[in-house]
Design an enzyme around this catalytic site. Structure first.
Site, PDB file in Angstrom:
ATOM      1  N   GLU A  51      68.338  27.055  25.369  1.00 20.50           N
ATOM      2  CA  GLU A  51      68.043  28.440  25.792  1.00 20.50           C
ATOM      3  C   GLU A  51      68.013  28.652  27.298  1.00 20.50           C
ATOM      4  OE1 GLU A  51      65.101  31.165  23.574  1.00 20.50           O
ATOM      5  OE2 GLU A  51      64.735  29.194  22.727  1.00 20.50           O
ATOM      6  N   THR A  56      75.704  31.306  28.060  1.00 16.71           N
ATOM      7  CA  THR A  56      75.861  32.596  28.733  1.00 16.71           C
ATOM      8  C   THR A  56      76.827  32.430  29.915  1.00 16.71           C
ATOM      9  OG1 THR A  56      73.567  33.005  28.130  1.00 16.71           O
ATOM     10  CG2 THR A  56      74.545  34.537  29.690  1.00 16.71           C
ATOM     11  N   ARG A 189      72.193  35.792  21.559  1.00 15.45           N
ATOM     12  CA  ARG A 189      71.609  34.456  21.518  1.00 15.45           C
ATOM     13  C   ARG A 189      71.973  33.759  20.216  1.00 15.45           C
ATOM     14  NH1 ARG A 189      70.494  29.646  22.643  1.00 15.45           N
ATOM     15  NH2 ARG A 189      68.831  28.713  21.430  1.00 15.45           N
ATOM     16  N   ASP A 211      80.751  23.073  27.235  1.00 14.20           N
ATOM     17  CA  ASP A 211      79.405  23.568  26.906  1.00 14.20           C
ATOM     18  C   ASP A 211      78.861  22.771  25.716  1.00 14.20           C
ATOM     19  OD1 ASP A 211      77.131  25.194  26.695  1.00 14.20           O
ATOM     20  OD2 ASP A 211      78.137  26.643  25.385  1.00 14.20           O
ATOM     21  N   GLN A 215      69.371  21.579  22.372  1.00 15.13           N
ATOM     22  CA  GLN A 215      68.252  21.156  21.519  1.00 15.13           C
ATOM     23  C   GLN A 215      68.267  19.634  21.420  1.00 15.13           C
ATOM     24  OE1 GLN A 215      68.968  23.456  17.977  1.00 15.13           O
ATOM     25  NE2 GLN A 215      67.611  25.089  18.674  1.00 15.13           N
TER      26      GLN A 215
END
Ligand SMILES: Nc1nc2c(ncn2[C@@H]2O[C@H](COP(=O)(O)OP(=O)(O)OP(=O)(O)O)[C@@H](O)[C@H]2O)c(=O)[nH]1
Ligand SMILES: [Mg+2]
Length: 364
Positions: A51, A56, A189, A211, A215
């Site tokens: 996150e 993004t 998201r 990318d 997690q």
């Protein structure tokens, strides 16, 4: 014999010759990349915890340096965007309950209707919010109670970073003819699993950007992308300074980022790579600081609570782990802002190219 001769030659090298030899090795490295097909691209690896904003940035590169998103690609995001809208409003309503913020009667009716719709959902995967429920969600979002909860409590509970963006736009997002725009896609998201890669040309250079997911389970896959990395773009959510890691609630989330950063930048695997640090979600950091002073989360910090001092303190901690500071650059970013990312990415690339030329002796 060879080793002995090399040893003898090595001992006779002057400081200047040693410097030249290291320059020539650097030039060799640059040239050798041009000789292999797949490697004549500047490889950027996005790393960071979950996150923090890696995807993004990845999506912004598609917007800025590729053709953006086709209509078909955009449609793929519709259900995810609608799921984000549902999640954001649910989080706000739960917070209203937790903080004993009560709704007017008419809002209460809309809340019941929204909850009823949610309960009856059969296929959350292919979710499409009907127009009437979109309007109902808009009324709830605009209500005094929910606005009050958002304004006064938004940093006291878990809320999607793009909650305001999506709920401000809920009527448009639930129109029958709605096709997600690039900005909607950038704000949405979904956690990354696996490894994604794009290739683009920028300032006459070829880039590959990779990318990965942040997690814990995804981090095990990072090792598969560690070959031939020219730039590690490490993303930290600076607004995480007062949060606990959702996967290890004993650990501060920013500290967790720092530990991972340290391991990465001190690894021998990246000794030739440039390290660029994005202190991302700077917009949220600025909004949050007055409500949550840095000293409350970092007792060793003894400065005042001004944004610049707090940022410098955090920046200094990260910078401390870097061995080769010539190849380290850091920037404050808001990854959802396309103009900001364009400027910052351009600046990062310019710094790196110039430093690579300098270390190869091709520029003063
Ligand atoms: N306000 C604000 N929101 C941001 C910023 N950067 C990212 N976001 C939002 O934060 C959320 C998470 O971003 P992602 O890019 O999915 O994060 P990630 O690092 O790819 O996460 P994983 O795939 O789980 O590792 C998204 O809703 C983004 O729109 C920022 O600078 N400011
Ligand atoms: Mg991601």
């Amino acid at each position: 014999m060879g080793a002995g001769a090399a040893g003898l030659r090595g001992s006779r090298l002057s400081a200047e010759e040693r410097a030249n030899s290291s320059k020539s090795r650097a030039i060799d490295r640059i040239l050798s990349k041009d000789h292999s097909n797949d490697m004549n691209r500047f490889k950027i690896l996005l790393l960071g915890t979950s996150e923090c904003g890696k995807s993004t940035i990845f999506k912004q590169m598609r917007v800025l340096h590729m053709d953006g998103f086709s209509k078909e690609d955009s449609y793929e995001y519709l259900s995810i965007i609608h799921a984000n809208c549902m999640e954001a409003l649910t989080q706000l309503l739960e917070a209203c309950d937790a903080f004993h913020i009560y709704h007017d009667l008419s809002v209460k009716e809309d809340v019941d209707r929204f909850r009823d719709f949610k309960r009856k959902l059969k296929d959350p995967e292919g979710l499409v919010i009907p127009v009437v429920i979109g309007r109902c969600m808009d009324r709830i979002w605009q209500s005094t109670s929910v606005q009050n909860c958002f304004e006064t409590r938004r940093f006291s509970f878990a809320l999607l970073d793009s909650a305001k963006y999506f709920l401000d736009n809920i009527v448009r997002l639930t129109e029958d003819v709605y096709v997600p725009t690039a900005q909607d896609i950038v704000h949405c998201r979904i956690s990354t699993s696996g490894i994604n890669e794009i290739a683009f040309n920028y300032k006459k250079m070829d880039f590959r950007m990779v990318d990965v997911g942040g997690q814990r389970t995804e981090r095990r896959k990072w090792i598969h992308c560690f070959d031939n990395v020219d730039m590690v773009l490490f993303v930290v959510s600076i607004s995480d300074y007062d949060q606990l890691d959702p996967e290890d609630c004993r650990m501060n989330r920013l500290r967790q980022s720092y530990e991972i950063f340290k391991t990465i930048v001190q690894s021998d695997l990246f000794r030739h790579a440039s390290i660029v640090l994005f202190l991302n979600k700077y917009d949220i950091f600025l909004d949050k600081l007055p409500n949550s002073p840095l000293r409350r989360s970092f007792s060793s910090y003894d400065g005042d609570n001004s944004p610049n001092d707090c940022r410098d303190y955090i920046k200094k901690q990260f910078r401390r782990c870097i061995n080769n500071r010539h190849k380290f650059f850091s920037f404050e970013t808001n990854a959802t802002d396309t103009t900001n990312l364009d400027l910052v990415f351009g600046s990062a690339v310019a710094h790196i190219v110039s430093e690579n030329l300098r270390s190869a002796g091709l520029q003063e």
